[in-house]
Scaffold this motif. Structure first.
Motif, PDB file in Angstrom:
ATOM      1  N   ASN A 506       0.842  -1.215   0.000  1.00 24.53           N
ATOM      2  CA  ASN A 506       0.000   0.000   0.000  1.00 24.53           C
ATOM      3  C   ASN A 506       0.867   1.251   0.000  1.00 24.53           C
ATOM      4  OD1 ASN A 506      -2.459  -1.243  -0.098  1.00 24.53           O
ATOM      5  ND2 ASN A 506      -2.856  -1.137   2.106  1.00 24.53           N
ATOM      6  N   ALA A 507       1.978   1.198   0.817  1.00 27.59           N
ATOM      7  CA  ALA A 507       2.871   2.368   0.909  1.00 27.59           C
ATOM      8  C   ALA A 507       3.517   2.623  -0.455  1.00 27.59           C
ATOM      9  CB  ALA A 507       3.927   2.125   1.980  1.00 27.59           C
ATOM     10  N   ALA A 510       1.116   4.266  -2.591  1.00 29.29           N
ATOM     11  CA  ALA A 510       0.884   5.657  -2.190  1.00 29.29           C
ATOM     12  C   ALA A 510       1.992   6.582  -2.686  1.00 29.29           C
ATOM     13  CB  ALA A 510       0.759   5.739  -0.656  1.00 29.29           C
ATOM     14  N   ASP A 536       5.015   6.332   5.157  1.00 23.44           N
ATOM     15  CA  ASP A 536       5.452   6.625   3.776  1.00 23.44           C
ATOM     16  C   ASP A 536       5.396   8.122   3.504  1.00 23.44           C
ATOM     17  OD1 ASP A 536       2.771   7.433   2.719  1.00 23.44           O
ATOM     18  OD2 ASP A 536       2.276   5.330   3.276  1.00 23.44           O
ATOM     19  N   GLY A 540      -0.971  10.599   2.033  1.00 22.63           N
ATOM     20  CA  GLY A 540      -1.768  10.373   3.255  1.00 22.63           C
ATOM     21  C   GLY A 540      -3.182   9.978   2.904  1.00 22.63           C
ATOM     22  N   ILE A 541      -4.029   9.840   3.906  1.00 21.64           N
ATOM     23  CA  ILE A 541      -5.416   9.375   3.691  1.00 21.64           C
ATOM     24  C   ILE A 541      -6.367  10.552   3.845  1.00 21.64           C
ATOM     25  CG2 ILE A 541      -7.225   7.869   4.631  1.00 21.64           C
ATOM     26  CD1 ILE A 541      -4.753   6.048   5.453  1.00 21.64           C
ATOM     27  N   PHE A 554     -13.211  -1.622   0.641  1.00 22.76           N
ATOM     28  CA  PHE A 554     -13.018  -0.179   0.459  1.00 22.76           C
ATOM     29  C   PHE A 554     -11.697   0.027  -0.258  1.00 22.76           C
ATOM     30  CE2 PHE A 554     -11.034   3.801   1.591  1.00 22.76           C
ATOM     31  CZ  PHE A 554     -12.017   4.716   1.230  1.00 22.76           C
ATOM     32  N   THR A 556      -9.628   2.967  -3.021  1.00 20.21           N
ATOM     33  CA  THR A 556      -9.655   4.187  -3.858  1.00 20.21           C
ATOM     34  C   THR A 556      -8.891   3.930  -5.158  1.00 20.21           C
ATOM     35  OG1 THR A 556      -7.693   4.984  -2.736  1.00 20.21           O
ATOM     36  CG2 THR A 556      -9.805   5.776  -1.883  1.00 20.21           C
ATOM     37  N   LYS A 557      -8.446   2.694  -5.239  1.00 21.46           N
ATOM     38  CA  LYS A 557      -7.602   2.390  -6.412  1.00 21.46           C
ATOM     39  C   LYS A 557      -8.463   2.072  -7.628  1.00 21.46           C
ATOM     40  CE  LYS A 557      -4.017   0.984  -3.299  1.00 21.46           C
ATOM     41  NZ  LYS A 557      -3.391  -0.108  -2.579  1.00 21.46           N
ATOM     42  N   LEU A 563      -8.510  -4.624  -4.531  1.00 20.32           N
ATOM     43  CA  LEU A 563      -9.786  -5.261  -4.147  1.00 20.32           C
ATOM     44  C   LEU A 563     -10.403  -4.626  -2.898  1.00 20.32           C
ATOM     45  CD1 LEU A 563      -9.337  -9.097  -4.540  1.00 20.32           C
ATOM     46  CD2 LEU A 563     -11.021  -7.677  -5.673  1.00 20.32           C
ATOM     47  N   GLY A 564      -9.582  -3.896  -2.211  1.00 23.37           N
ATOM     48  CA  GLY A 564     -10.077  -3.291  -0.936  1.00 23.37           C
ATOM     49  C   GLY A 564     -10.161  -4.308   0.174  1.00 23.37           C
ATOM     50  N   LEU A 565      -9.372  -5.420   0.072  1.00 24.41           N
ATOM     51  CA  LEU A 565      -9.429  -6.446   1.119  1.00 24.41           C
ATOM     52  C   LEU A 565      -8.180  -6.475   1.985  1.00 24.41           C
ATOM     53  CD1 LEU A 565     -10.975  -9.426  -0.887  1.00 24.41           C
ATOM     54  CD2 LEU A 565     -12.064  -8.065   0.884  1.00 24.41           C
ATOM     55  N   GLY A 566      -7.067  -5.884   1.486  1.00 24.16           N
ATOM     56  CA  GLY A 566      -5.774  -5.979   2.181  1.00 24.16           C
ATOM     57  C   GLY A 566      -5.820  -5.505   3.612  1.00 24.16           C
ATOM     58  N   SER A 568      -8.443  -4.853   5.566  1.00 25.18           N
ATOM     59  CA  SER A 568      -9.404  -5.530   6.448  1.00 25.18           C
ATOM     60  C   SER A 568      -8.868  -6.887   6.880  1.00 25.18           C
ATOM     61  CB  SER A 568     -10.777  -5.655   5.784  1.00 25.18           C
ATOM     62  OG  SER A 568     -10.676  -6.460   4.640  1.00 25.18           O
ATOM     63  N   ALA A 591       1.077   8.721   5.197  1.00 23.02           N
ATOM     64  CA  ALA A 591       0.313   7.938   6.173  1.00 23.02           C
ATOM     65  C   ALA A 591       1.252   7.072   6.998  1.00 23.02           C
ATOM     66  CB  ALA A 591      -0.702   7.068   5.442  1.00 23.02           C
ATOM     67  N   PHE A 593       0.918   3.463   9.267  1.00 24.38           N
ATOM     68  CA  PHE A 593       0.147   2.354   9.844  1.00 24.38           C
ATOM     69  C   PHE A 593       1.004   1.736  10.927  1.00 24.38           C
ATOM     70  CE2 PHE A 593      -1.988   3.050   5.902  1.00 24.38           C
ATOM     71  CZ  PHE A 593      -3.294   2.652   6.104  1.00 24.38           C
TER      72      PHE A 593
HETATM   73  P1  ADP Z   1      -6.477  -1.939  -1.944  1.00 26.16           P
HETATM   74  O1  ADP Z   1      -5.038  -1.791  -1.739  1.00 26.16           O
HETATM   75  O2  ADP Z   1      -6.817  -3.142  -2.739  1.00 26.16           O
HETATM   76  O3  ADP Z   1      -7.191  -0.738  -2.314  1.00 26.16           O
HETATM   77  P2  ADP Z   1      -6.527  -2.019   0.860  1.00 26.16           P
HETATM   78  O4  ADP Z   1      -7.502  -2.543   1.822  1.00 26.16           O
HETATM   79  O5  ADP Z   1      -5.162  -2.524   1.047  1.00 26.16           O
HETATM   80  O6  ADP Z   1      -7.073  -2.348  -0.539  1.00 26.16           O
HETATM   81  O7  ADP Z   1      -6.518  -0.462   0.921  1.00 26.16           O
HETATM   82  C1  ADP Z   1      -7.709   0.229   0.955  1.00 26.16           C
HETATM   83  C2  ADP Z   1      -7.492   1.679   0.630  1.00 26.16           C
HETATM   84  O8  ADP Z   1      -6.747   2.337   1.677  1.00 26.16           O
HETATM   85  C3  ADP Z   1      -6.673   1.971  -0.570  1.00 26.16           C
HETATM   86  O9  ADP Z   1      -7.464   1.886  -1.709  1.00 26.16           O
HETATM   87  C4  ADP Z   1      -6.183   3.393  -0.304  1.00 26.16           C
HETATM   88  O10 ADP Z   1      -7.168   4.334  -0.674  1.00 26.16           O
HETATM   89  C5  ADP Z   1      -6.014   3.422   1.136  1.00 26.16           C
HETATM   90  N1  ADP Z   1      -4.608   3.252   1.502  1.00 26.16           N
HETATM   91  C6  ADP Z   1      -4.034   2.102   1.988  1.00 26.16           C
HETATM   92  N2  ADP Z   1      -2.733   2.323   2.274  1.00 26.16           N
HETATM   93  C7  ADP Z   1      -2.477   3.658   1.972  1.00 26.16           C
HETATM   94  C8  ADP Z   1      -1.306   4.497   2.053  1.00 26.16           C
HETATM   95  N3  ADP Z   1      -0.114   4.010   2.508  1.00 26.16           N
HETATM   96  N4  ADP Z   1      -1.425   5.798   1.670  1.00 26.16           N
HETATM   97  C9  ADP Z   1      -2.611   6.275   1.251  1.00 26.16           C
HETATM   98  N5  ADP Z   1      -3.729   5.538   1.137  1.00 26.16           N
HETATM   99  C10 ADP Z   1      -3.682   4.239   1.523  1.00 26.16           C
END
Ligand code: ADP
Length: 612
Positions: A506-507, A510, A536, A540-541, A554, A556-557, A563-566, A568, A591, A593
């Motif tokens: 995810n990082a 981003a 990273d 940010g979010i 969820f 934003t990609k 898939l928005g599953l990572g 969760s 952001a 984590f």
């Molecule tokens: P995916 O990566 O498939 O979108 P995730 O559950 O891993 O699913 O992430 C969900 C959402 O969280 C991402 O679509 C993104 O919008 C946001 N996100 C996750 N990690 C970051 C990050 N390091 N910086 C900004 N947004 C992030």
């Protein structure tokens, strides 16, 4: 002015009661003592009066006998007959001795004593004239005389009884007997008590207390004094002394008189009296009231003491009753309070039961609502997932279909090498689809595998090693901060590696569009905990997304990228390890984590083997 307190009033009332009882006791005993004393006095007087009578009666006939004696007649008719005088003198002396009289004597009609029983004594009556004595005149005038007087010749008191001597109507003389009453007085003294005999003028001529004798019981008037002087009744005695009685009162039970005693003190006596008929005398009995008073005072004191004791007992009893009442009241009050409290508790219990019932109903309603919501969410999730899956699978399927068609064509045309390259593309597409299903399996699986002691730094290194190819290709700089000795936690190395890989991935996503691409990974041990964070330099979010990033599906990609599953899945894995995955936007951008895991207490880490 302050009102006297209740207790002072009670004490005053108690003292009044005690005093009243004491005074009443005194009065009752004093009264009964006087009544007794009066009865005793009356009795005593009656006895002494009859004794006096007996004494006098013994001699009463003697003058009469003398007045009728022949030799006396002869003597009175021949007063110069010496022999006869001598004979009469002797016979009078013999008779006086025999009768116990003080003196017997005979006077001629002028009052001159011709013969007497004491003719031979120095103070003989013979030759003395007693015509001034009332007993002489009474005998001449009334036929008999009686008179108490102190002897003018002897100086000794005595009672004179006289009778006239008549011969043929002619008065020859008077015969007299003098009797002593001193014996009576001696008897009174030896019997005790104060007895006195007063003449008709109130002069005490016999009295058991010696100093009362010859004192008038009341003041004498001048005529009385003249009479006494003329008859020489108390010759040689001064009657000028104070009257005996100082004061006189008459309660119901006898007269009370005050008499001044030898010591000068005034004593109170209860006096009883009896007028002796035929004598003109009065016999008195005086009872000293001092002993009666003393006894009455003692009785009064005893009554007061008894009253005080009874009163104290009563007060003690009342106090005890009051204490008991207070205790009972307190008990009643306590009982009432307990009852009230119980009622309150019952009410509270009822309302609690109602509340519980309402809550239960509310919970039921909530559960139903939740169930409905879950159902709705499930349907929504299913819809979302279906759309994502359809997209994810459709894309490779479409690509697969195109690639397969081109492979078929190439094989038919004999372009075997190009066909082989196309098959490799097909392989990639299949692999991608496999990866997708792998993700879904992981998400669906409840069992997260075995938990054991592992070195978390080794897990971090493994994740980095897997990610490094991509990071390096995309020009991402990694900053790693880890303790050199490693940190052991209890967990599942594979799952934690999956989490770290996801966070790194995810990082990397981003920072991909950023000019400066930095990912910082740190492992920080703090006491019994270890903090892992992945930060990273990305954008940010967005604040709107902050609450949703850990929700399944969820993302934003772009479609096909995520898939928005990572997150969760990662959240669920950290939760299973007893930690909590958090996110925040760093102040200098990007952001971060992070999650905390407890440090294992003992046992060698097994994850080192994984890293080998
Ligand atoms: P995916 O990566 O498939 O979108 P995730 O559950 O891993 O699913 O992430 C969900 C959402 O969280 C991402 O679509 C993104 O919008 C946001 N996100 C996750 N990690 C970051 C990050 N390091 N910086 C900004 N947004 C992030």
């Amino acid at each position: 002015m302050k009102a006297p307190s209740k207790s002072i009033l009670s004490w005053c009332a108690a003292l009044l009661v005690i005093a009243a009882v004491g005074v009443s006791g005194f009065a009752v005993y004093d009264r009964s003592g006087r009544t007794d004393a009066k009865a005793t006095g009356d009795e005593r007087i009656g006895l002494y009066a009859s004794t006096l009578d007996q004494v006098v009666e013994r001699f009463r006939t003697l003058p009469f006998v003398l007045a009728n004696d022949e030799s006396i007649h002869k003597l009175l008719e021949a007063p110069a007959d010496r022999a006869l005088i001598d004979r009469v003198n002797r016979s009078l002396a013999a008779l006086a001795t025999a009768a116990g009289a003080d003196a017997l004597y005979v006077m001629d009609s002028s009052g001159l004593t011709l013969a007497a029983s004491n003719y031979d004594q120095p103070k003989s009556f013979v030759g003395e004239n007693y015509n001034f004595r009332p007993y002489f005149r009474d005998a001449v005038e009334h036929g008999r005389g009686q008179f108490f007087a102190i002897g003018v010749t002897t100086g000794e008191p005595g009672y004179f009884l006289s009778r006239p001597v008549w011969r043929e109507g002619k008065l020859l003389g008077v015969a007299v007997v003098k009797i002593s009453l001193e014996g009576l007085e001696a008897d009174w003294r030896s019997a005790g008590g104060n007895i006195a005999l007063a003449d008709n003028r109130g002069v005490l001529f016999l009295a058991s207390p010696p100093n009362w004798k010859y004192r008038p019981i009341r003041p004498l008037n001048e005529a009385e004094r003249t009479d006494i002087r003329r008859s020489m009744q108390y010759s040689g005695i001064s009657l000028e002394g104070w009257p005996l009685l100082k004061h006189r009162q008459s309660p119901d039970n006898g007269d009370v008189v005050n008499i001044s005693m030898e010591d000068g003190d005034l004593h109170s006596f209860l006096v009883t009296r009896s007028d002796l008929q035929g004598y003109g005398w009065t016999l008195y009995s005086f009872t000293d009231l001092a002993p009666i008073r003393r006894a009455a005072v003692l009785a009064g004191a005893a009554s007061a003491l008894t009253a005080a004791v009874l009163l104290l007992l009563f007060l003690w009893w009342r106090g005890r009753q009051a204490t008991l009442r207070v205790k009972l009241d307190a008990h009643d009050m306590l009982e009432q309070r307990v009852t009230e409290r119980t009622q309150e508790l019952v009410r509270a219990n009822d309302s609690l039961s109602r509340e519980i019932e309402e809550r239960r109903r509310a919970e039921d309603a909530l559960k139903r609502a939740q169930d409905e919501l879950v159902q709705a969410s499930k349907l929504a999730a299913l819809g979302q997932m279906s759309a994502a899956l359809a997209h994810e699978i459709n894309q490779p399927l479409a690509a697969l279909k195109t690639t397969l068609a081109s492979a078929k064509l190439l094989i038919r045309n004999g372009a075997t090498e190009r066909a082989a390259a196309t098959v490799a593309t097909i392989d990639d597409l299949v692999a991608r689809m496999g990866e997708l299903t792998q993700h879904l399996r992981t998400f669906a699986r409840k069992d997260f595998g075995e938990m054991e002691p592992i070195d978390i730094t080794v897990v971090v290194q493994r994740a980095l090693a897997l990610a490094n190819a991509r990071l390096g290709a995309e020009g991402v700089r990694t900053v790693i901060d880890m303790p050199a000795g490693g940190v052991t936690v209890t967990g599942n190395a594979t799952r934690l590696e999956q989490v770290l890989l996801n966070l790194l991935s995810n990082a990397a996503d981003a920072v991909s569009s950023e000019p400066e691409r930095i990912i910082a990974l740190s492992v920080l041990q703090n006491g019994g905990e270890v903090l892992l964070s992945v930060a990273d330099s990305g954008p940010g979010i967005a604040p709107d997304h902050m609450a949703s990033v850990f929700d399944p599906f969820f993302t934003t990609k772009q479609v096909g990228k995520g898939l928005g599953l990572g997150l969760s899945i990662s959240y669920a894995i950290i939760d299973d390890h007893g930690g909590r995955l958090r996110v925040r936007n760093r102040t200098d951008g990007g952001a971060e984590f992070s999650f905390v895991l407890p440090v294992a207490q003992s046992a060698a880490p097994a994850a080192t083997a994984i890293g080998a």
